[in-house]
Design an enzyme around this catalytic site. Structure first.
Site, mmCIF file in Angstrom:
data_model
loop_
_atom_site.group_PDB
_atom_site.id
_atom_site.type_symbol
_atom_site.label_atom_id
_atom_site.label_comp_id
_atom_site.label_asym_id
_atom_site.label_seq_id
_atom_site.Cartn_x
_atom_site.Cartn_y
_atom_site.Cartn_z
ATOM 1 N N HIS A 1 0.776 -1.138 0.082
ATOM 2 C CA HIS A 1 0.000 0.084 0.011
ATOM 3 C C HIS A 1 0.703 1.474 0.002
ATOM 4 O O HIS A 1 0.434 2.168 -0.789
ATOM 5 C CB HIS A 1 -1.011 -0.039 1.269
ATOM 6 C CG HIS A 1 -2.019 -0.783 1.105
ATOM 7 N ND1 HIS A 1 -2.806 -1.645 2.187
ATOM 8 C CD2 HIS A 1 -2.529 -1.307 -0.009
ATOM 9 C CE1 HIS A 1 -3.527 -2.124 1.516
ATOM 10 N NE2 HIS A 1 -3.686 -1.927 0.466
ATOM 11 N N CYS B 1 -9.010 11.193 -23.249
ATOM 12 C CA CYS B 1 -8.795 11.342 -21.793
ATOM 13 C C CYS B 1 -8.044 9.938 -21.322
ATOM 14 O O CYS B 1 -7.802 10.012 -20.051
ATOM 15 C CB CYS B 1 -10.173 11.563 -21.167
ATOM 16 S SG CYS B 1 -11.276 10.001 -21.378
ATOM 17 N N ARG C 1 -17.985 11.634 -16.018
ATOM 18 C CA ARG C 1 -18.368 10.544 -16.745
ATOM 19 C C ARG C 1 -19.325 9.736 -15.592
ATOM 20 O O ARG C 1 -18.982 9.509 -14.420
ATOM 21 C CB ARG C 1 -17.266 9.559 -16.635
ATOM 22 C CG ARG C 1 -17.288 8.052 -17.131
ATOM 23 C CD ARG C 1 -15.983 7.216 -17.377
ATOM 24 N NE ARG C 1 -15.460 6.974 -16.226
ATOM 25 C CZ ARG C 1 -14.087 6.461 -16.314
ATOM 26 N NH1 ARG C 1 -13.491 6.410 -17.262
ATOM 27 N NH2 ARG C 1 -13.579 6.144 -15.138
ATOM 28 N N GLU D 1 -14.560 3.592 -26.404
ATOM 29 C CA GLU D 1 -13.839 2.633 -25.543
ATOM 30 C C GLU D 1 -13.947 1.447 -26.188
ATOM 31 O O GLU D 1 -12.992 0.521 -26.064
ATOM 32 C CB GLU D 1 -14.315 2.497 -24.033
ATOM 33 C CG GLU D 1 -13.944 3.815 -23.294
ATOM 34 C CD GLU D 1 -14.544 3.927 -21.878
ATOM 35 O OE1 GLU D 1 -13.947 3.501 -21.011
ATOM 36 O OE2 GLU D 1 -15.858 3.777 -21.637
ATOM 37 N N ARG E 1 -13.791 10.854 -12.804
ATOM 38 C CA ARG E 1 -14.181 9.731 -12.552
ATOM 39 C C ARG E 1 -15.179 9.605 -11.301
ATOM 40 O O ARG E 1 -14.805 9.412 -10.108
ATOM 41 C CB ARG E 1 -12.796 8.779 -12.274
ATOM 42 C CG ARG E 1 -12.066 8.814 -13.433
ATOM 43 C CD ARG E 1 -10.786 7.996 -13.033
ATOM 44 N NE ARG E 1 -9.746 8.128 -14.089
ATOM 45 C CZ ARG E 1 -8.731 8.764 -14.012
ATOM 46 N NH1 ARG E 1 -8.672 9.450 -13.224
ATOM 47 N NH2 ARG E 1 -7.786 8.858 -15.093
ATOM 48 N N ARG F 1 -4.774 -4.969 -20.155
ATOM 49 C CA ARG F 1 -3.751 -3.632 -19.926
ATOM 50 C C ARG F 1 -3.079 -3.973 -18.455
ATOM 51 O O ARG F 1 -1.873 -3.652 -18.300
ATOM 52 C CB ARG F 1 -4.249 -2.240 -19.912
ATOM 53 C CG ARG F 1 -5.373 -2.284 -18.812
ATOM 54 C CD ARG F 1 -5.993 -0.674 -18.964
ATOM 55 N NE ARG F 1 -6.824 -0.411 -17.912
ATOM 56 C CZ ARG F 1 -8.126 -0.011 -18.072
ATOM 57 N NH1 ARG F 1 -8.577 0.113 -19.086
ATOM 58 N NH2 ARG F 1 -8.642 0.210 -16.893
ATOM 59 N N ASN G 1 -7.212 3.887 -23.074
ATOM 60 C CA ASN G 1 -6.706 2.631 -22.492
ATOM 61 C C ASN G 1 -7.559 1.479 -22.642
ATOM 62 O O ASN G 1 -6.897 0.393 -22.981
ATOM 63 C CB ASN G 1 -6.805 2.985 -20.812
ATOM 64 C CG ASN G 1 -6.078 4.103 -20.198
ATOM 65 O OD1 ASN G 1 -5.143 4.807 -21.045
ATOM 66 N ND2 ASN G 1 -5.977 4.555 -19.024
ATOM 67 N N ASP G 2 -8.935 1.658 -22.517
ATOM 68 C CA ASP G 2 -9.593 0.474 -22.698
ATOM 69 C C ASP G 2 -10.022 0.365 -24.232
ATOM 70 O O ASP G 2 -10.097 -0.820 -24.775
ATOM 71 C CB ASP G 2 -11.078 0.899 -22.106
ATOM 72 C CG ASP G 2 -11.242 0.217 -20.884
ATOM 73 O OD1 ASP G 2 -10.840 -0.836 -20.732
ATOM 74 O OD2 ASP G 2 -12.017 0.849 -19.824
#
Length: 955
Positions: A578, A889, A721, A818, A685, A852, A841-842
């Site tokens: 962590h 983004c 989003r 995406e 987000r 990923r 990313n997606d």
């Protein structure tokens, strides 16, 4: 396990006979509000079945199974009778350990008290004890576990008598390396001892390497001494370490369940020997989490168990350990359950089946994590390595390897923070006062953590600190500490013994990720210990430095002053710890797990820390330092220039406008994004708001959160989003059915449309929070126009329902690109949406069919792959044909090589992390549109992402 505390003990009691003593015991339980008055009849009924006299002047009265309905809370009361009481079986009793048990906790007390049977002087000392603490010390003793698991069982063995069964068990222990040939020979020398209920015992301490218990059962019916043979135990005894195994046998026989082992399978044998009652309901559930039951899923399991109407216990099904409470976070974590292992849950009572169904379904669904089905033929568990180098001083000017935990380069003197030294007495005389000191320190520690959670305001930091808060409230830790205090330990010594025992248990686990969580336990422990000892960490220097420490707790990382800390170096830990996760979140370069040699560094020693390569160089040569300084200076120069110009409009060299916005996971960070030059928020987000709450946040909560970001933006646009959970971002209070591939299942818009009331509340909150301010709402994971139209209908209805002056008027509704189908169908979507935002990313993950997060393939998931670029080009062309704008983004938006390509493809907005905003603006000023279009054309002409990067780097 029940805790025996001094305040649970009554001294100097007198009774005319055993009935009078039993009445006083019942009254003590009732006065403590542990039982109803009718429980007294259960105590008498139990004595009528058989005496509860244990031995050495101790009796353990407890109710029958039928009387458990009168137990309000599990607990005990101990009554001392100095003059003694004649028990109904003729024995003399000086102490009654009277138990109110909602399940079979009386067996725990039996296990704790068995050790007193070996000491003939205990009876006299119990009678003469003048303090409750003295009685507690005489009676209390922690159980020691020895080996008993499926491998030590030798079931259905073709034997002719009990001697052969004893030798079969001994041979099995020898095969496992628990004993040597001497043990087998010793077992052969003596006939097994008859225990009753068809069971025999062969035991020896010769040739024992590891104390263990084997059980051999016959393949066919055997009789010995006119009794049907159930099985023969072979016990490898070693000092007192084997006593817990004997205690289990005593409990088994005391319950009369010995014959239940006859013909039983391994699971049943282990269940009975673990202490599970024959009346208990049981259920198995397989752990599917990739990293086993580490802290986060364990916390979810504990929360589910606490919601049940009856107590739930759990153990590893493959082992023979005693079940632990499923409501104890520390105990659940310390099971060390790895992926693929099965948990055996047990519960008793009317609601037992419902409770077991709830906990097993929670485990099967992943306990808040995305999980995959278990296929034993394809599962591989990597062995844990323990190869720490000797703590010799590090040589100067030589790179020393560690684990790359957070990227970046740092050059600064070391600030070596040694683990604080806590000086405290090991022993203390007043257990009550010591317990009060500990409880006060725990409360203060919890208040500190609560304050840190509030300051963190959601996100990764808050989630980890909240888990620490849960650890601090773990009743099992408190219990262990109180037991030590009751035996004469000081508050400090008792607490740290409990912490260190739990931490070491985690470090012995086979899964490295689980073992790394020991740092979390010690972090929690040091917080309380520091309060008890009034010890504070030394103040760091006023100048920039690299923090060097053996290990660092997550809460310490969360408090670091990022203005002065240039880097973080630890001797222990890993990239999944962590503390490493938080270092990345705070943008601090970090190298962890570099070994104990780093602690030999002297304070002030200059260090080069490379968080990308995972290495450090102490006392570098002038040449090496100059090279690193040049790299750092070039980066700092560009960052400084970018920072100075951060409020300039983002434009290319020839003046073409490209908006640069910030990605946010926390509304509280909107002001920081504006201060860094963000021209808006290109991606909020919102799922992190949902993750920060234990249940669905209501309308008012959401309005307040969104309004905070909108106010900080001061008229700049906000692109929010809608809730994007599922896949790798599950919500504990919104369980999703187990899916073979959750990334291709219920997530994003398709999940929220299954509960339209949740989506509607979020949309309403966004519209109301944005009254008088520009708002852009985008829908995630849209595959075609049908899903967009369904959401659009909800938005249109809300616009009619909410008065115009109470809602956003400057509103746009768009979708994220995406899913490849969304890009391919961009022309049909562009006619209806207000904008597109490309989540590279997606989009890259789904286009290239590469997870990923895959450990081997993730590096190949490059957004500059020409297939991904062609989908972006198609999206831009479709959008511009309808006069709509397109943003990016994903991570590609801040890639210095990709920025010109994206602009050349026609992208109108780039949304990046707030820290990257000034640099991306600076990158835009380095090229013009013609150059950007040329680079885009070159990229589209290549066949692979490697070729794209090669051709662009040449330019």
């Amino acid at each position: 396990m029940l805790t025996l505390r001094p305040e649970d003990i009554r001294l100097g009691c007198q009774a005319s006979d055993w009935r009078d003593a039993l009445d006083q015991a019942a009254e003590a339980l009732q006065a403590a509000e542990l039982v109803a008055p009718a429980y007294r009849d259960g105590l008498y009924a139990r004595e009528a079945q058989s005496s509860t006299y244990l031995g050495n002047a101790i009796a353990i009265p407890h109710g029958t199974a039928e009387s458990r309905e009168h137990v309000r809370a599990t607990g005990i009361r101990v009554l001392q009778f100095p003059a003694g009481v004649q028990w109904h079986d003729g024995e003399r009793v000086h102490v009654l350990v009277t138990i109110a048990a909602q399940s079979d906790e009386h067996l725990d007390i039996l296990r704790q008290l068995t050790h007193v049977l070996d000491d003939d002087s205990v009876a006299q000392r119990l009678a003469a004890a003048e303090s409750a603490a003295a009685v507690a010390r005489l009676l209390s003793k922690s159980a020691v576990e020895a080996r008993l698991d499926a491998d030590t069982l030798c079931l259905n063995f073709p034997a002719h008598d009990v001697r052969e069964l004893a030798l079969a068990g001994a041979a099995r222990l020898r095969q496992l390396g628990c004993v040597g040939s001497d043990f087998v020979a010793a077992v052969a020398e003596h006939a097994p001892v008859r225990l009753g209920q068809g069971l025999w015992l062969a035991t020896s301490g010769r040739g024992v390497e590891t104390p263990a218990l084997a059980l051999a059962t016959p393949e066919t019916t055997l009789r010995e001494a006119d009794e049907a043979v159930t099985g023969v135990f072979s016990l490898a005894a070693d000092g007192s370490a084997h006593k817990s195994l004997l205690e289990r046998l005593f409990a088994l026989l005391e319950s009369g369940a010995g014959q239940a082992l006859r013909g039983a399978d391994a699971a049943t044998v282990l269940a009975r020997l673990s202490g599970e009652s024959t009346t208990a309901h049981t259920r198995l559930a397989r752990v599917l989490n990739a990293h086993g039951l580490h802290a986060r899923p364990a916390k979810q399991l504990v929360q589910v168990a606490r919601e049940q109407a009856v107590p739930v216990r759990v153990r590893l099904a493959e082992a023979g350990g005693q079940p632990v409470s499923a409501t104890s976070l520390t105990k659940v974590i310390n099971l060390g359950a790895r992926r693929g292992q099965q948990l055996a849950f047990s519960a008793e009572g009317e609601d037992a089946e419902a409770a077991l169904t709830a906990v097993c379904e929670a485990v099967s669904s992943g306990l808040g994590e995305a999980v995959l089905p278990f296929d034993e033929s394809r599962e591989h568990v990597a062995p844990r390595e323990d190869d720490a180098p000797p703590p010799e001083p590090l040589p100067a000017d030589e790179p020393h390897p560690g684990v790359a935990a957070s990227p970046g380069l740092a050059i600064a003197p070391a600030f070596v923070l040694q683990t604080p030294r806590f000086d405290y007495p090991e022993r203390a005389d007043d257990p009550v006062a010591q317990t009060q000191r500990l409880e006060s320190a725990i409360r203060e520690g919890a208040e500190q953590l609560e304050a840190l959670v509030r300051e963190a305001r959601g996100g990764e930091v808050a989630q980890i600190l909240a888990m620490h808060e849960e650890m601090l409230q773990d009743g099992e830790l408190h219990q262990a500490a109180r037991e030590a205090i009751g035996e004469g330990a000081s508050a400090e010594a008792g607490w740290w013994e409990a912490i260190e025992t739990a931490a070491q248990a985690q470090e012995r686990l086979a899964d490295p990720l689980l073992a790394e969580r020991a740092a979390d336990l010690r972090d929690v422990g040091r917080r309380v210990l520091g309060i008890l000892c009034d010890v504070k960490l030394p103040d760091p220097p006023d100048h920039p430095y690299i923090l060097v420490t053996d290990d660092i707790g997550p809460s310490d990382v969360a408090r670091l002053d990022t203005r002065r800390v240039r880097g973080l170096l630890t001797a222990r830990g890993g990239a999944t710890a962590h503390s490493a996760i938080l270092a990345r979140a705070l943008g601090i370069p970090a190298v962890v797990g570099a070994g104990p040699r780093v602690m030999t560094l002297e304070g002030g020693t200059e260090l080069i820390l490379d968080g990308e390569r995972g290495r450090i160089t102490p006392a570098p040569s002038a040449e090496r330092r100059d090279a690193a300084q040049q790299r750092l200076a070039e980066r700092e120069r560009r960052e400084a220039e970018a920072w100075e110009a951060r409020f300039d409009e983002a434009r290319t060299r020839d003046g073409h406008r490209v908006e640069v916005a910030a990605n946010l996971g926390n509304t509280a960070h909107a002001a920081d994004a504006v201060a860094r030059g963000a021209e808006g928020i290109g991606l909020l987000r919102t799922e992190f708001l949902f993750m920060a709450h234990a249940k669905l946040p209501d309308l008012d909560t959401q309005i307040a959160e969104y309004r905070e970001a909108l106010d900080a933006l001061d008229g700049r646009p906000l692109v929010a989003r809608t809730l994007d959970v599922g896949g790798d971002k599950p919500l504990p209070y919104w369980p999703v059915p187990q899916e073979a591939n959750p990334f291709l299942g219920l997530r994003g818009i398709r999940l929220t449309l299954t509960r339209p009331e949740v989506l509607e509340t979020q949309l309403r909150a966004l519209l109301m929070a944005a009254a008088g301010k520009p708002l852009r709402i985008m829908l995630p994971m849209v595959k075609d126009v049908a899903e967009f139209r369904t959401a659009r209908q909800i938005v249109d209805r809300l616009l009619e329902e909410i008065p115009a002056e109470q809602r956003a008027s400057d509103l746009q509704l768009g979708v994220m690109i995406e899913v490849p189908s969304c890009a391919l169908l961009a022309p049909s979507l562009a006619a209806e949406v207000d904008f597109f935002s490309v989540g590279t990313n997606d989009l890259t993950q789904y286009t290239l069919a590469i997870d990923r997060d895959h450990p081997q393939l993730s590096a190949q998931a490059d957004g500059l792959h020409p297939a991904v670029l062609r989908l972006i080009e198609m999206t831009v062309q479709a959008a511009h044909a309808h006069g709509k704008w397109v943003g990016v983004c994903g991570e590609l938006a801040s890639d210095a090589t990709a920025v010109p390509v994206l602009v050349g493809l026609g992208i109108d907005e780039l949304s990046v992390s707030a820290r990257q905003v000034p640099l991306v603006k600076a990158r835009l000023r380095e090229f013009d549109c013609e150059e950007a279009r040329t680079q885009a054309g070159l990229a589209l002409a290549q066949a692979t992402s490697e070729a794209v990067r090669n051709v662009l780097e040449v330019r």
